[in-house]
Design an enzyme around this catalytic site. Structure first.
Site, PDB file in Angstrom:
ATOM      1  N   HIS B  42       0.534  -1.272  -0.197  1.00 31.13           N
ATOM      2  CA  HIS B  42      -0.212   0.235   0.149  1.00 31.13           C
ATOM      3  C   HIS B  42       0.761   1.056   0.439  1.00 31.13           C
ATOM      4  O   HIS B  42       0.789   2.502  -0.662  1.00 31.13           O
ATOM      5  CB  HIS B  42      -1.131  -0.134   1.146  1.00 31.13           C
ATOM      6  CG  HIS B  42      -1.928   1.366   1.325  1.00 31.13           C
ATOM      7  ND1 HIS B  42      -3.237   1.148   0.450  1.00 31.13           N
ATOM      8  CD2 HIS B  42      -1.975   2.211   2.095  1.00 31.13           C
ATOM      9  CE1 HIS B  42      -4.379   2.009   0.720  1.00 31.13           C
ATOM     10  NE2 HIS B  42      -3.389   2.473   1.577  1.00 31.13           N
ATOM     11  N   HIS B  88     -10.504   3.166  -0.939  1.00 33.90           N
ATOM     12  CA  HIS B  88     -10.826   2.335   0.541  1.00 33.90           C
ATOM     13  C   HIS B  88     -11.545   1.297   0.091  1.00 33.90           C
ATOM     14  O   HIS B  88     -12.446   1.784   0.686  1.00 33.90           O
ATOM     15  CB  HIS B  88     -11.648   3.893   0.994  1.00 33.90           C
ATOM     16  CG  HIS B  88     -10.499   4.119   2.149  1.00 33.90           C
ATOM     17  ND1 HIS B  88     -11.233   4.900   3.383  1.00 33.90           N
ATOM     18  CD2 HIS B  88      -9.468   4.430   2.624  1.00 33.90           C
ATOM     19  CE1 HIS B  88     -10.402   4.653   4.133  1.00 33.90           C
ATOM     20  NE2 HIS B  88      -9.948   4.813   3.727  1.00 33.90           N
TER      21      HIS B  88
END
Lengths: 248, 748, 80
Positions: B42, B88
């Site tokens: 990430h 998200h």
């Protein structure tokens, strides 16, 4: 419009239509528009006050419940009691209700969802400083954007509002019929906007500042802002100077 | 350091050894935590970084390309457009309302960190079908979360897209895009420059929220994920609104050297990235960090992902003024450290050093991988579409109705009416058209925004699918009358450790790169979301493209709805036998196969040039891209989107030897439907001919029915679609709500 | 001393949240629920130990801020 007209626009933490109101009043309508910070306990010299939409204090606890205790609201109360014009839009309407400057209370939309869209409004009373440019029964198109616009008042209050022509706008169909289907939020008697007994404070859920500019495809909101500015110009709504404790 | 601990932190044995070599010593637990988040997929982009270099990022108007909090492009008048898109996904699956809300909060901070006031949000959403209560719960929760955050902070959500497909059942996608406007000469960056400058923390207090959110986003889901709720952060849009106003005022007063959002990996990532970019170091005193919970360890303070926080580097001696402005806005603020020149991120707790690592070891020295890539065995089968097994529809009206009520195509009013899409009074073209258009106050200009991706095309052919997403986004902007300026991408894929996923990823990036080059659109920011996989099932590759375009004159903005009775309807572009990967094939024949529609980038560029010229000459009354559902659906949408209620159309299509369904519902690329005053028809035909773009007159805006006939190659004409606009309108607008109301109990 | 203030909409005022929960419960098979009212719970940690004084003060808080008595009713519970 004369440059001498001054409109004060309150800014609470969480206000988010303050700049929109300023743009509409100054850039579109040509009057002066000054921001007034919520911590001010005195108003600067203004001819009218707009309480803009938004989520003052995050709308935590209840919409408008915390904002009404800001120092500036005491000043607005004095200004209104002296006859000054006050326009509360959306969250501004909710704050006026919580402050007791207008009767009734706001509940969550019947659908439980936030709703943003154009609605039709019937002008129920064109004899107010906020609607003098409208015709009685005229149908306006204005956008709403709220999660709590479901107006409530007890039967006695409602009867009084009706008897004294204090209901200014009702949600209606595009042909001006006040029907349950035309009611976007479950509001009592399709009420979209009311004035106080003295007629110098208007609260409404729809947003006139969002449809004042031709570029956005609709100018119906101009009628309300223009009415307000012309009412100021008429001199009939200049707040009377008041001494402390002498507000009658 | 035990092996278990290293594995729990998502690091491999080799990665751990690399860190030990870099540091010349073993790590303590706090440092292990810091590396675990910074070296996660990430934060580090370790599997994607090499390939992202293929994307073109330069153009004369690019002020800031990838690598900062957001991309920045010059739009003239001393102003810049600042934008970025982010995913998200995982948090939204675990807790849809808060996951989506904090996604919006995060992308907003990325924009105002750069010195821009956010003016618009878009959302790209993917869910499983709405016949499952769980999917209804996820969909309505995500929409409510986006609304809850965006509405409160007063940034309009002006569009986006929603697709429904079984593949997203256990892995919905929530991608959020934000656009802001800044003064070109006042762009802020995440740089910790100037040794001795104070480092300040401002915003919400730190709690134990979301510790290890970054490693969570780098892991596939399993059965236990739903019990991970405690690590989900809760958003507070009210605090963010105050933070936004405070930051913009700090920037206005010229008090800051650099600023960065504390997003994923919180204080750790913001501090080491700021130091690393500037080539400096930072020393922090954790005891000064405002806290919400007692007895937090340094590990927890450094890795907390509490929302609505910023890290600032102020000009030396100006920290008092910073604190005053924060106080005015009731925002917590504290000096928590200073910039050093030794390149280290040194963290102290009450004067005792608890972590000390070179800032660049956390950022630049993270590993990069070129993981094995190989086409999956099923790819050939997937691309095979024996058309003889697909019967041509006898009742085309029924097909049109099925498509208009398919949740992917149905009118999205239920979604965007929950979003305040008008606040800030800039929304000239509202959600529901090809692109939303926002005027820029104080200028004559406007910006158009869109987000696009057809992931079914992408699974069938990742290269063509991704290139088509770029082409479609640009086409949508052009339909609104805007010249595409730049794009941001949000690349959602499965597990990169699987060769088939890496193969999809590499091809998709190449597709985006080639389309960008052909259409001359640079990539200025982006985000990669891997590990979108649950129980071994990966999502379709979903590289979502967010694109921004400029209109020099806001009055020229065009919407998709027909404008007036009697206008001529023109088709620019050509229809071929393109049924592979279509919504028609999926919704009506239950097939997700074939090769996606062919994309010829030169033709695409020519088409867009012609339409832009036509708009600039004031010849176009409406413009609409032909996308899912093909010509018939595009015509219906233009018909039903007319401002004051539907306007019918009478259209005749020439068969040219094509199947009926290809003609009506095929999704050939590079096609735009225009409506124009009859007097302007020839001018457009001339423009089209000059650029070699096919242009045909389909018919006229007329009456209250949608009537589509097909003229066969011998000249005979048959009416295949004939429905009243009212009927189609009711179906189209009501379908999404109807799908949500079917079945009981949205609470899974 | 701690105070718990429960706030609900007054009887007779439509509570759409309560109705939605009622509906959801019945769809989950809990058909024996006759009515649902959704409200708020506010917990206060008070510095005082004076029960009567605390009660009066919390009541004043409810009247002024915590509840809107046009539409809401409240109940105060005090605990040491």
């Amino acid at each position: 419009m004369s440059i001498s007209l001054r409109v004060g626009i309150l800014v609470f933490p969480g206000s988010n239509c303050d700049r929109d109101c300023q743009h509409a009043v100054s850039q579109v309508m040509g009057a002066k528009a000054d921001f007034i910070w919520h911590k001010e306990s005195m108003l600067p010299h203004v001819d009218a006050v707009i309480i803009p939409g938004g989520f003052s204090y995050g709308d935590y606890l209840r919409t408008g419940a915390i904002a009404r205790f800001s120092p500036v609201m005491a000043a607005v109360t004095r200004f209104a009691e002296a006859g000054g014009l006050v326009l509360g839009i959306c969250n501004g309407f909710q704050i006026l209700l919580e402050a007791g400057l207008l009767p009734g209370a706001m509940l969550r939309n019947r659908s439980l969802s936030f709703l943003c869209k154009d609605v039709h409004l019937r002008v129920e009373n064109a004899d107010t400083p906020f609607t003098r440019r409208c015709k009685p029964g005229q149908v306006l198109t204005l956008p709403i954007a709220h999660g709590e616009g479901n107006y409530y008042a007890d039967q006695a209050t409602l009867a009084k509002l009706k008897a004294r022509n204090q209901v200014i706008f009702r949600y209606c169909t595009k042909d001006g019929e006040v029907t349950p289907e035309a009611n976007p939020n479950g509001s009592l008697d399709n009420i979209a906007g009311i004035v106080n007994d003295a007629g110098n404070i208007l609260g409404l859920m729809p947003h006139p500042e969002r449809c004042a500019d031709a570029l956005l495809g609709n100018e119906d909101g101009r009628l309300i802002l223009l009415s307000l500015l012309e009412a100021i110009k008429s001199g009939r709504y200049a707040p009377k100077p008041v001494l402390a404790h002498n507000v009658s | 350091m035990t092996k278990d601990l290293i594995v729990q932190h998502g690091l491999t044995e080799e990665e751990y050894q690399k860190i030990v070599t870099l540091l010349g010593r073993e790590l303590n637990l706090t440092e292990l935590g810091m590396f675990s988040v910074m070296w996660s997929e990430h934060c580090s982009y370790k599997s994607s970084r090499t390939f992202l270099k293929k994307l073109p990022t330069d153009a004369p108007h690019v002020i800031q390309g990838p690598g900062e909090n957001a991309g920045v492009v010059d739009i003239g008048d001393g102003l810049a457009a600042v934008f970025k898109m982010e995913s998200h996904n995982h948090p939204s699956f675990i807790e849809p309302y808060q996951g989506a809300a904090t996604g919006v909060g995060g992308i907003l901070r990325d924009i105002f960190t750069m010195g821009a006031r956010p003016i618009a949000l878009l959302d790209s959403l993917r869910f499983g079908p709405l016949d499952s209560p769980k999917n209804r719960y996820l969909f309505s929760g995500v929409v409510a979360g986006i609304a809850g955050y965006g509405n409160c902070i007063g940034v309009p959500t002006v569009g986006g897209e929603v697709y429904f497909n079984e593949i997203y059942n256990y892995n919905p996608l929530v991608n959020v895009f934000c656009l802001g406007i800044a003064r070109k000469d006042r762009i802020f960056r995440g740089w910790a420059s100037g040794a001795g400058n104070p480092v300040l923390y401002i915003g919400a207090k730190t709690g134990r929220d979301g510790i290890h959110g970054a490693t969570m986003a780098s892991d596939s889901f399993d059965e236990g994920s739903e019990s991970m709720r405690p690590t989900v952060q809760v958003g507070d849009p009210f605090t963010e609104k105050l933070l936004l106003e405070a930051c913009l005022e700090l920037m206005e007063q010229d008090l800051l050297v650099g600023i960065q959002d504390m997003g994923a990996a919180g204080l750790t990532s913001s501090s080491c990235e700021m130091a690393s970019r500037a080539g400096t170091g930072i020393e922090l005193e954790l005891a000064n960090v405002p806290r919400r919970e007692p007895s937090m360890t340094p590990y927890e303070v450094l890795l907390s992902e509490s929302q609505e926080r910023m890290l600032l580097v102020a000009k030396s001696g100006r920290e008092g003024e910073v604190l005053d402005i924060c106080k005015k806005w009731d925002v917590d603020a504290a000096v928590i450290g200073r910039v050093t020149n030794d390149g280290f991120l040194r963290v102290k707790e009450k004067g005792v050093v608890v972590a000390e690592v070179p800032a660049r070891a956390l950022t630049d020295n993270a590993p990069t991988y070129e993981r094995p890539a190989d086409a999956p065995a099923y790819q050939d089968a997937l691309q095979t579409l024996p058309l003889e097994l697909v019967p041509e529809p006898k009742d085309c009206n029924a097909v049109l109705e099925a498509l208009l009520t398919s949740p992917t195509i149905a009118h999205k009013g239920w979604v965007f009416e929950q979003y305040d899409h008008m606040v800030q009074t800039n929304t000239v073209i509202r959600p529901g058209s090809d692109a939303a258009v926002l005027r820029i106050k104080g200028t004559d200009k406007a910006l158009a925004v869109t987000a696009d991706c057809n992931s079914l095309y992408c699974v069938l052919n990742p290269y063509t699918g991704a290139a088509s997403a770029v082409a479609e986004a640009a086409r949508n902007l052009v339909c609104a009358g805007a010249r595409p300026l730049a794009l941001t991408d949000c690349l959602n894929f499965g597990n990169p450790e699987r060769p088939d996923i890496m193969w999809q990823f590499i091809l998709a990036v190449e597709g985006i790169a080639d389309a960008c080059k052909a259409l001359q659109i640079p990539v200025v920011s982006g985000n990669v979301s891997f590990y979108n996989e649950t129980r071994g099932l990966s999502i379709y590759p979903t590289p979502i493209i967010g694109m921004v375009g400029l209109l020099d004159h806001v009055e020229q903005a065009v919407s998709q709805g027909f404008k007036a009775e009697g206008d001529a309807i023109l088709l620019l572009g050509e229809t071929g036998e393109d049924l592979g990967g279509t919504e028609y094939l999926r919704a009506v024949h239950h097939r997700e196969q074939g090769t996606p529609p062919v994309l010829n980038l030169e033709r695409e560029a020519a088409l867009q040039r012609v339409v832009l010229q036509a708009v600039e000459q004031g010849l176009v009354r409406s413009a609409h891209d032909c996308a899912e559902g093909g010509l018939a659906v595009a015509l219906a949408e233009s018909s039903l989107s007319a401002t004051n209620g539907p306007l019918g159309a009478e259209v005749v299509l020439d068969r040219h030897g094509l199947r009926r369904d290809s003609l009506l519902f095929g999704e050939s690329q590079s096609r735009i439907i225009l409506s124009v005053k009859p007097a302007n028809r020839e001018k457009i035909e001339v423009l089209a001919r000059q650029d070699g773009v096919p242009c045909s007159v389909l018919g006229f805006v007329r009456g209250q029915r949608l009537m589509i006939s097909i003229r066969d190659d011998r000249g005979g004409t048959a009416l295949w679609i004939d429905r009243t606009c009212d009927k189609l309108d009711t179906m189209w607008r009501g379908a999404l709500r109807a799908a949500l109301d079917t079945g009981e109990g949205g609470h899974a | 001393m701690k105070a718990k203030v429960s706030i609900t909409l007054k009887r007779g005022i439509l509570d759409p949240q309560g109705q939605a929960v009622l509906h959801a419960l019945s769809s989950l098979g809990y058909t024996g629920v006759k009515d649902v009212r959704v409200g708020k719970l506010i917990e206060l940690d008070l510095a005082t130990h004076d029960r009567a004084g605390a009660e009066a003060e919390v009541k004043a808080m409810c009247e002024r801020l915590l509840a809107n008595t046009i539409i809401e009713e409240y109940r105060i519970e005090l605990m040491e």
